[in-house]
Design a protein around this motif. Structure first.
Motif, PDB file in Angstrom:
ATOM      1  N   ARG A   1       0.831  -1.215   0.000  1.00  0.00           N
ATOM      2  CA  ARG A   1       0.000   0.000   0.000  1.00  0.00           C
ATOM      3  C   ARG A   1       0.865   1.264   0.000  1.00  0.00           C
ATOM      4  O   ARG A   1       0.514   2.264  -0.628  1.00  0.00           O
ATOM      5  CB  ARG A   1      -0.958  -0.015   1.181  1.00  0.00           C
ATOM      6  N   LEU A   2       1.990   1.222   0.701  1.00  0.00           N
ATOM      7  CA  LEU A   2       2.903   2.369   0.683  1.00  0.00           C
ATOM      8  C   LEU A   2       3.411   2.630  -0.730  1.00  0.00           C
ATOM      9  O   LEU A   2       3.481   3.782  -1.174  1.00  0.00           O
ATOM     10  CB  LEU A   2       4.084   2.135   1.628  1.00  0.00           C
ATOM     11  N   LEU A   3       3.767   1.558  -1.448  1.00  0.00           N
ATOM     12  CA  LEU A   3       4.259   1.734  -2.819  1.00  0.00           C
ATOM     13  C   LEU A   3       3.138   2.148  -3.779  1.00  0.00           C
ATOM     14  O   LEU A   3       3.365   2.936  -4.701  1.00  0.00           O
ATOM     15  CB  LEU A   3       4.946   0.473  -3.319  1.00  0.00           C
ATOM     16  N   LEU A   4       1.945   1.619  -3.571  1.00  0.00           N
ATOM     17  CA  LEU A   4       0.819   2.048  -4.410  1.00  0.00           C
ATOM     18  C   LEU A   4       0.521   3.526  -4.181  1.00  0.00           C
ATOM     19  O   LEU A   4       0.249   4.266  -5.130  1.00  0.00           O
ATOM     20  CB  LEU A   4      -0.414   1.185  -4.150  1.00  0.00           C
ATOM     21  N   ALA A   5       0.570   3.969  -2.930  1.00  0.00           N
ATOM     22  CA  ALA A   5       0.363   5.392  -2.632  1.00  0.00           C
ATOM     23  C   ALA A   5       1.448   6.231  -3.294  1.00  0.00           C
ATOM     24  O   ALA A   5       1.155   7.290  -3.876  1.00  0.00           O
ATOM     25  CB  ALA A   5       0.339   5.621  -1.118  1.00  0.00           C
ATOM     26  N   LEU A   6       2.689   5.789  -3.232  1.00  0.00           N
ATOM     27  CA  LEU A   6       3.762   6.491  -3.918  1.00  0.00           C
ATOM     28  C   LEU A   6       3.455   6.569  -5.414  1.00  0.00           C
ATOM     29  O   LEU A   6       3.529   7.644  -6.024  1.00  0.00           O
ATOM     30  CB  LEU A   6       5.103   5.778  -3.702  1.00  0.00           C
ATOM     31  N   GLY A   7       3.107   5.428  -5.997  1.00  0.00           N
ATOM     32  CA  GLY A   7       2.868   5.377  -7.432  1.00  0.00           C
ATOM     33  C   GLY A   7       1.727   6.258  -7.892  1.00  0.00           C
ATOM     34  O   GLY A   7       1.872   7.038  -8.841  1.00  0.00           O
TER      35      GLY A   7
END
Length: 191
Positions: free
Chosen positions: A119-125
């Motif tokens: 989820r952290l990487l999806l938010a970044l993306g």
């Protein structure tokens, strides 16, 4: 799209995504040399020498600027311990697309660390970089990864039968994806 992006640690409630560092060698080797962990990955269990090489290569991946750039940060638990790695690969700038993946150490599985890290990487993306689509490709027999894709709101997009000869057998590839509008709907109060 907002590029380039230089790596900065990403902090969640219980996990932090941080660059790999030399003291990650032992837990990274334990994870990447475990045949059970590598069962559904594109590589066999790795030797110590190979993990040393991979650690140096992946620790240096710190910038997303053009197609082919990737991040492979460590997942660290609430105590700062290494529990796995994430993968985030910029596959198209024009189409604003990236691939996501994960590997979790056996002792850390079932605690929600991979979900939070993804989820952290999806938010970044989506929220920072302005991506349109993020996808995952995986062996559909990897039930834990399939379940994680579903928890993240990723749709099953494809099933490619006998897609590659890997580890002495024909293996299928499953594709999962999520669009920026789907991510935004999941993050809204009504979603």
């Amino acid at each position: 799209m907002t590029l380039p992006w230089d790596f900065a640690p990403l902090h969640g409630e219980r996990v932090t995504l941080d660059l790999l560092r030399p003291d990650d060698l032992e837990p990274l080797y334990a994870m990447q040399s475990d045949p059970d962990v590598c069962r559904y990955l594109l590589y066999e269990a790795r030797s110590r020498e190979k993990v040393v090489e991979v650690l140096a290569r992946d620790a240096a991946a710190t910038r997303l600027a053009e197609v082919g750039d990737y991040l492979q940060p460590a997942i660290r638990d609430e105590h700062g311990r290494f529990v796995g790695t994430m993968y985030f690969h910029l596959t198209s700038v024009d189409d604003r697309t990236a691939e996501i993946g994960w590997i979790l150490a056996p002792h850390a599985q079932g605690n929600g660390y991979a979900s939070e890290a993804a989820r952290l990487l999806l938010a970044l993306g989506f929220d920072t970089l302005g991506l349109h689509r993020v996808y995952a490709e995986l062996d559909p027999r990897n039930e834990a990864s399939v379940a994680l894709c579903r928890r993240l709101g990723m749709r099953h997009e494809s099933a490619i039968l006998e897609h590659m000869w890997l580890k002495g057998e024909w293996t299928d590839t499953g594709g999962y994806g999520i669009l920026e509008r789907e991510w935004a709907a999941r993050r809204s109060p009504a979603g």
